[in-house]
Write a protein that holds these residues in place. Structure first.
Motif, PDB file in Angstrom:
ATOM      1  N   ARG A  12       0.828  -1.211   0.000  1.00  0.00           N
ATOM      2  CA  ARG A  12       0.000   0.000   0.000  1.00  0.00           C
ATOM      3  C   ARG A  12       0.861   1.260   0.000  1.00  0.00           C
ATOM      4  O   ARG A  12       0.477   2.277  -0.582  1.00  0.00           O
ATOM      5  CB  ARG A  12      -0.933   0.013   1.212  1.00  0.00           C
ATOM      6  N   ASP A  13       2.018   1.200   0.661  1.00  0.00           N
ATOM      7  CA  ASP A  13       2.910   2.355   0.663  1.00  0.00           C
ATOM      8  C   ASP A  13       3.368   2.689  -0.754  1.00  0.00           C
ATOM      9  O   ASP A  13       3.435   3.856  -1.144  1.00  0.00           O
ATOM     10  CB  ASP A  13       4.137   2.085   1.545  1.00  0.00           C
ATOM     11  N   THR A  14       3.702   1.647  -1.520  1.00  0.00           N
ATOM     12  CA  THR A  14       4.162   1.872  -2.889  1.00  0.00           C
ATOM     13  C   THR A  14       3.012   2.317  -3.780  1.00  0.00           C
ATOM     14  O   THR A  14       3.188   3.170  -4.657  1.00  0.00           O
ATOM     15  CB  THR A  14       4.821   0.600  -3.457  1.00  0.00           C
ATOM     16  N   VAL A  15       1.829   1.753  -3.573  1.00  0.00           N
ATOM     17  CA  VAL A  15       0.648   2.197  -4.314  1.00  0.00           C
ATOM     18  C   VAL A  15       0.401   3.685  -4.061  1.00  0.00           C
ATOM     19  O   VAL A  15       0.158   4.465  -4.992  1.00  0.00           O
ATOM     20  CB  VAL A  15      -0.590   1.365  -3.918  1.00  0.00           C
ATOM     21  N   LYS A  16       0.489   4.078  -2.800  1.00  0.00           N
ATOM     22  CA  LYS A  16       0.257   5.479  -2.434  1.00  0.00           C
ATOM     23  C   LYS A  16       1.317   6.386  -3.066  1.00  0.00           C
ATOM     24  O   LYS A  16       1.000   7.460  -3.584  1.00  0.00           O
ATOM     25  CB  LYS A  16       0.278   5.628  -0.915  1.00  0.00           C
ATOM     26  N   PHE A  17       2.572   5.946  -3.026  1.00  0.00           N
ATOM     27  CA  PHE A  17       3.653   6.749  -3.610  1.00  0.00           C
ATOM     28  C   PHE A  17       3.448   6.901  -5.115  1.00  0.00           C
ATOM     29  O   PHE A  17       3.638   7.993  -5.666  1.00  0.00           O
ATOM     30  CB  PHE A  17       4.994   6.074  -3.317  1.00  0.00           C
ATOM     31  N   ALA A  18       3.062   5.813  -5.777  1.00  0.00           N
ATOM     32  CA  ALA A  18       2.811   5.873  -7.216  1.00  0.00           C
ATOM     33  C   ALA A  18       1.653   6.819  -7.531  1.00  0.00           C
ATOM     34  O   ALA A  18       1.747   7.664  -8.438  1.00  0.00           O
ATOM     35  CB  ALA A  18       2.517   4.480  -7.755  1.00  0.00           C
ATOM     36  N   ALA A  19       0.559   6.690  -6.791  1.00  0.00           N
ATOM     37  CA  ALA A  19      -0.605   7.547  -7.031  1.00  0.00           C
ATOM     38  C   ALA A  19      -0.278   9.015  -6.768  1.00  0.00           C
ATOM     39  O   ALA A  19      -0.710   9.905  -7.512  1.00  0.00           O
ATOM     40  CB  ALA A  19      -1.772   7.094  -6.155  1.00  0.00           C
ATOM     41  N   ARG A  20       0.495   9.268  -5.722  1.00  0.00           N
ATOM     42  CA  ARG A  20       0.873  10.652  -5.404  1.00  0.00           C
ATOM     43  C   ARG A  20       1.585  11.314  -6.576  1.00  0.00           C
ATOM     44  O   ARG A  20       1.350  12.487  -6.881  1.00  0.00           O
ATOM     45  CB  ARG A  20       1.771  10.668  -4.168  1.00  0.00           C
ATOM     46  N   HIS A  21       2.455  10.574  -7.261  1.00  0.00           N
ATOM     47  CA  HIS A  21       3.254  11.129  -8.356  1.00  0.00           C
ATOM     48  C   HIS A  21       2.654  10.856  -9.735  1.00  0.00           C
ATOM     49  O   HIS A  21       3.270  11.185 -10.746  1.00  0.00           O
ATOM     50  CB  HIS A  21       4.666  10.568  -8.287  1.00  0.00           C
TER      51      HIS A  21
END
Length: 405
Positions: free
Chosen positions: A204-213
């Motif tokens: 989920r952390d990586t999903v969030k980072f991807a979505a943020r950028h």
């Protein structure tokens, strides 16, 4: 439109099967003795793999893909940028490096420089830069990297690479893990923006980072229900960051094999997917999850997926029904991929056209039949909306950013 990439692991095609059957080895990663690597065969395999990717490029795939792994028989590309450099002059389309394991690098500016070199050599707008942390097993090969610091190193390396590409140097970069008093990258990329993709298993952390950028997120090995869950999470995170996700941000690694009939396709394919699960992707739990590598939530997510689906023991029909593979005649494969796209909204399919110990002739046949009878129809699916990548929280204070975490 749905983009279809030709993805390659460049595996070693042989294994000491007798030794595995005698329980001499518990993994194809880290501890599998390198005496089983024959460099003469490796020479042959590398050149066949490059030929496969070059053929996929000529046949109309949207990109060809390479990636990074270390000390295993699963993927023999410790330096994907070297393979990308070979393909730069022998292909015409895009080259996706999925990706560079920046958490493992002591000098992430080297990654920035090499990607910029590739961008300049190819004339711009052909290189896709994937960034990954490296799977857990990689951290047994790089003892100078603490798995507990992996994610923060990944984020910091990402920021350093962007500065190296786009800011006028020399500048200073002083992070917790990387300290560069003179960041002054030569060459600089031609492309106004080098696309960044983030492959991962569903953290989920990586999903969030991807979505943020607004980076495309590529799901690696997951069942259809898990893929849907991850995509829904991405869409939810995108909404939190103030925009609506589009299909070009949702990617998937997927194993595909096409033959004249369904029966013939499984007859030609099954031994190779079995080989892949039994002798190539077989690493122990302690290798997958070294202490500190992932948090409790991500570990639970991964363990539930492993418990729910023991893929190696599935029947061919189960593999097909649960979304791990698409195998069959051109019509069956076309129908199944169309259903998959409509059901999930996927916009980037990284197609494994070679898997396990599949020989060169089968991989070339697979590429040929898929390209001639399936590819163009899949590429027409969905819409062609693209979002410009960038930090949706740029300009916000630390206190404001903290509200999103």
């Amino acid at each position: 439109m749905t983009k279809v990439f030709s993805f390659h692991l460049m595996p070693y095609l042989d294994a000491d099967i007798e030794g595995y059957n005698q329980n001499k080895y518990d993994s194809a990663w880290v501890t599998y003795p390198n005496k089983h690597y024959d460099p003469v065969k490796g020479h042959q395999y590398y050149n066949e793999f490059l030929e496969q990717l070059e053929y996929a490029d000529r046949m109309g795939f949207d990109a060809v893909c390479v990636n990074e792994h270390h000390q295993n028989s699963y993927g023999n590309m410790p330096s994907p940028n070297i393979m990308a450099a070979m393909l730069a002059r022998s292909t015409k389309g895009k080259i996706a490096i999925l990706g560079n394991a920046t958490s493992l690098h002591s000098l992430p500016q080297r990654v920035a420089e090499e990607i910029a070199m590739l961008d300049v050599v190819t004339g711009g707008d052909r290189i896709i830069c994937g960034l990954v942390r490296g799977i857990g097993a990689e951290y047994f090969n790089f003892r100078n990297v603490n798995p507990n610091e992996s994610k923060d190193r990944f984020y910091e390396a990402h920021d350093l690479i962007l500065k190296a590409w786009y800011e006028d140097g020399p500048i200073e970069f002083h992070g917790e893990y990387f300290d560069v008093p003179f960041l002054n990258s030569w060459p600089r990329p031609i492309s106004k923006q080098i696309p960044i993709f983030l492959p991962s298993t569903g953290s989920r952390d990586t999903v969030k980072f991807a979505a943020r950028h607004k980076y495309p997120y590529i799901v690696t090995v997951s069942s259809l229900p898990t893929i849907k869950k991850i995509y829904d999470d991405y869409r939810e995170q995108a909404n939190r960051f103030g925009y609506t996700a589009v299909q070009s941000q949702l990617g998937l690694n997927h194993k595909i094999y096409v033959a004249e009939t369904d029966a013939k396709a499984w007859e030609e394919f099954e031994e190779h997917i079995r080989f892949w699960y039994k002798y190539q992707i077989n690493f122990k739990g302690y290798q997958a999850f070294p202490p500190g590598y992932i948090g409790a939530e991500a570990r639970q997510f991964a363990m539930e997926a492993l418990v729910n689906d023991n893929i190696a023991d599935m029947s061919p029909q189960e593999m097909f029904d649960k979304g791990y593979v698409t195998v069959g005649s051109p019509e069956t494969v076309k129908q199944r991929l169309t259903e998959l796209q409509k059901e999930t909204g996927v916009g980037v399919i990284n197609a494994f056209m070679q898997i396990g110990n599949m020989p060169h002739w089968k991989a070339m046949k697979n590429i040929d039949l898929f390209s001639r009878y399936v590819l163009k129809d899949i590429q027409k699916l969905g819409d062609d909306t693209e979002l410009e990548q960038g930090d949706t929280l740029a300009g916000k204070s630390k206190e404001e950013v903290a509200l999103f975490y």
